[in-house]
Design an enzyme around this catalytic site. Structure first.
Site: not given
Length: 632
Positions: A130, A380, A416, A575, A601, A604, A607
């Protein structure tokens, strides 16, 4: 288009597998660390077993298996454990719910009240990425001394935000523009959410919360009687790529709970099934998403301005694409910088990763990181739908909390505090509901949680800014969105009688490649910008190759036949970790072959959101695998 993306070296697990000659004698949870295994199997039962009674029995006739019958260990019955509350996901929302539950239980003299957190990452925080500038309102309420210098267990890594800047970028210039009041960071702190999550986990364990990292919840369990949620099951370990058991095979485990809270973060793999089963989006608009890409740099002291918060709009993104960048100066000569790209962008030639590398060469960014060292990378998906896209959050047997429900305040660029507060509200509603209903066989519905959300500051602040993000869908694009958002921020303040709608789901916005201009990305210089494999190596990601591919595409060849002619490899471009690839192959009708490099991978979820045919299903791999982020 040779296959280079599959060459990323795998990192070996640090825990050695037990010798195969002992595997048949081990219990199904022999994979657990010894201390946790002792806890699971030596914990006192809730009720003592009745005294044993001798009785005569008649044994059934013993039948022997045929010599040709192969034993399938997947047919073994799962071990199960029963808790009061099971929380899926060890992020800020899940840990805040766990902490508040144990605070209430301990204050009530019920130290045996069991709260369990399952986290798919190997350690808490490993999958957390984040910005992050945290508004401390929720943590001030949950743990009032969290930043108190006199508290030996305080969080040490919070940098007070000192001043804000907002810039509109052209290719070479940076134009100051007024920041809306929602972006005022006075009293906020720049943190690594990865570090903060680890710290929250320590506070939770001190209160008696049971935290199981490395446990990937893969299935939701439903009561046969009424279909309500009764817990979750973790996935099996030790399956080969074709799904057959290997010598190291271990059955998963079932966790039964009176209440299950889903805190998986954005687009959780279990949450999406729960949302569909209970039709939780029946009264809300579709969720829309962004993809955040982030790096952490150690910069030259002369380029470091501790506490400075900078946001940018405009370049390098085209005017039909929502997004923006940031630079946060925190810690000792550390800088967090990144780019968020709205996943409702129309051009399939656009690469969010490529746009991020271009951004860093802009003078505003380059002047800060020139001569520095990139030490971490992550990416992410995040929710951008806001107020209109909040689903029903309670259902029989459980609730959605945090970013799973979509409580991110996009104009504020913060989520958050809302995630933590939603966890705290759910905890209070859970305790009250369980206190009122002691029957362990009955189904609990958290009506109070839905009511508390609507009366909370979460609802208030998201409703106030509800029209800002969808305003960028107008025919004026970026500039129209900026103008309308300014009116909302300074004049309307959410009091308008209308609520703007989102266009639709993000994958539906993707146009065919022949209808959009092709975007070419230049070669990365290795100093400011980097190739994708170099960045993935900084995530610490690791997946065992010989396991079922967790990025599920039913038919790879059929996928290529349908997607390549229309979108020319959009999967490779959306991606941020080089997982998807179209490899040149003269033996194929199209001349290319679709390939999934699942070991790259970084979880995130892009996809699962952006694939135009919605035929990629993200599922959890083996527990403990994936990225191992630091400082993100």
């Amino acid at each position: 288009m040779s296959s280079k993306l599959s060459t990323l070296p795998a990192v070996k697990n640090s825990v050695a597998a037990p010798p195969t000659q002992y595997l048949t004698a081990l219990r199904p949870h022999s994979w657990f660390p010894p201390a946790r295994r002792r806890f699971l199997f030596q914990r006192p039962r809730r009720t003592p077993l009745p005294p044993a009674k001798r009785s005569f029995t008649t044994l059934p006739l013993r039948r022997f298996a045929h010599v040709d019958h192969a034993f399938d260990p997947r047919q073994q019955e799962c071990e199960s454990d029963e808790v009061d509350v099971c929380i899926v996901g060890g992020g800020p929302a899940g840990l805040s719910a766990a902490i508040r539950l144990k605070q209430i239980a301990n204050d009530a003299g019920n130290a045996d009240f069991r709260v369990l957190v399952l986290e798919k990452a190997g350690e808490l925080g490993d999958h957390i990425v984040s910005g992050n500038v945290i508004e401390p309102s929720a943590v001030n309420e949950l743990l009032p001394d969290w930043n108190n210098p006199d508290n030996p267990s305080r969080f040490d890594n919070a940098t007070p935000a000192t001043h804000d800047k907002l810039r509109f970028l052209t290719k070479k210039s940076s134009i100051p523009i007024p920041a809306p009041p929602q972006m005022n960071n006075h009293g906020n702190y720049i943190i690594s959410l990865n570090q903060f999550t680890k710290w929250l986990g320590e506070r939770a364990e001190e209160l008696g919360v049971e935290i199981y990292p490395g446990f990937a919840a893969s299935d939701v369990l439903y009561k046969p009687s009424d279909g309500s949620v009764m817990g979750v099951a973790t996935n099996d370990q030790g399956l080969a790529r074709d799904g057959t058991p290997k010598p190291s095979f271990e059955r998963g485990m079932e966790f039964h709970a009176r209440i299950t809270l889903f805190a998986e973060g954005c687009h959780g793999s279990l949450s999406k099934h729960v949302i569909r089963k209970f039709d939780l989006r029946r009264d809300s608009q579709p969720q829309t998403y962004g993809l955040g890409l982030k790096e952490v740099w150690e910069v030259q002291p002369e380029n470091f301005r501790k506490g400075e918060v900078v946001h940018s709009m405009g370049y390098p993104l085209p005017s039909d694409t929502y997004g923006g960048g940031w630079i946060y100066h925190f810690g000792d000569n550390l800088v967090s910088l990144g780019l968020v790209v709205g996943l409702d962008y129309p051009n399939p030639w656009l690469s969010p990763y490529g746009e991020f590398q271009k951004l860093k060469h802009h003078p505003l960014y380059r002047s800060v990181i020139q001569g520095g060292k990139c030490i971490s990378y992550g990416a992410r998906a995040l929710n951008e739908g806001g107020f209109q896209s909040i689903p029903k959050c309670a259902f029989p047997g459980g609730a959605l909390i945090g970013d799973t429900a979509g409580f991110l305040n996009v104009p504020k660029i913060k989520g958050t505090h809302t995630a933590m507060r939603s966890g705290m509200l759910a905890a209070k509603a859970t305790w009250d509901a369980l206190s009122e209903n002691k029957d362990r066989e009955s189904t609990i519905f958290l009506y109070d949680y839905e009511d508390a959300l609507r009366k909370s500051t979460i609802w208030e602040e998201l409703k106030e800014v509800r029209n800002m993000r969808p305003s960028f869908h107008s025919s004026l694009g970026l500039y129209g969105g900026i103008l309308y958002s300014g009116l909302e921020a300074y004049l309307f303040r959410g009091r308008t009688p209308w609520t703007l709608k989102h266009k639709g789901r993000d994958h539906e916005a993707t146009l065919h490649a022949d209808r959009m201009p092709k975007i070419e990305y230049g070669k990365n210089d290795g100093e400011i910008s980097f190739d994708i494999l170099t960045s993935v190596s900084r995530t610490g990601t690791n997946h065992e190759e010989d396991q079922p591919v967790h990025l599920q595409v039913a038919d790879w060849e059929q996928h290529a036949k349908e997607m390549w002619p229309r979108y020319k490899g959009v999967e490779n471009r959306f991606c941020p970790a080089g997982v998807y690839e179209y490899v040149e192959d003269g033996g194929q009708e199209l001349g290319v072959r679709f390939q999934i490099n699942a070991q790259n991978c970084i979880h995130c979820k892009t996809c699962d959101i952006k694939a135009p045919a919605q035929d990629i299903n993200w599922q959890t791999p083996q527990g403990g695998e994936g990225p191992k982020y630091t400082m993100t």
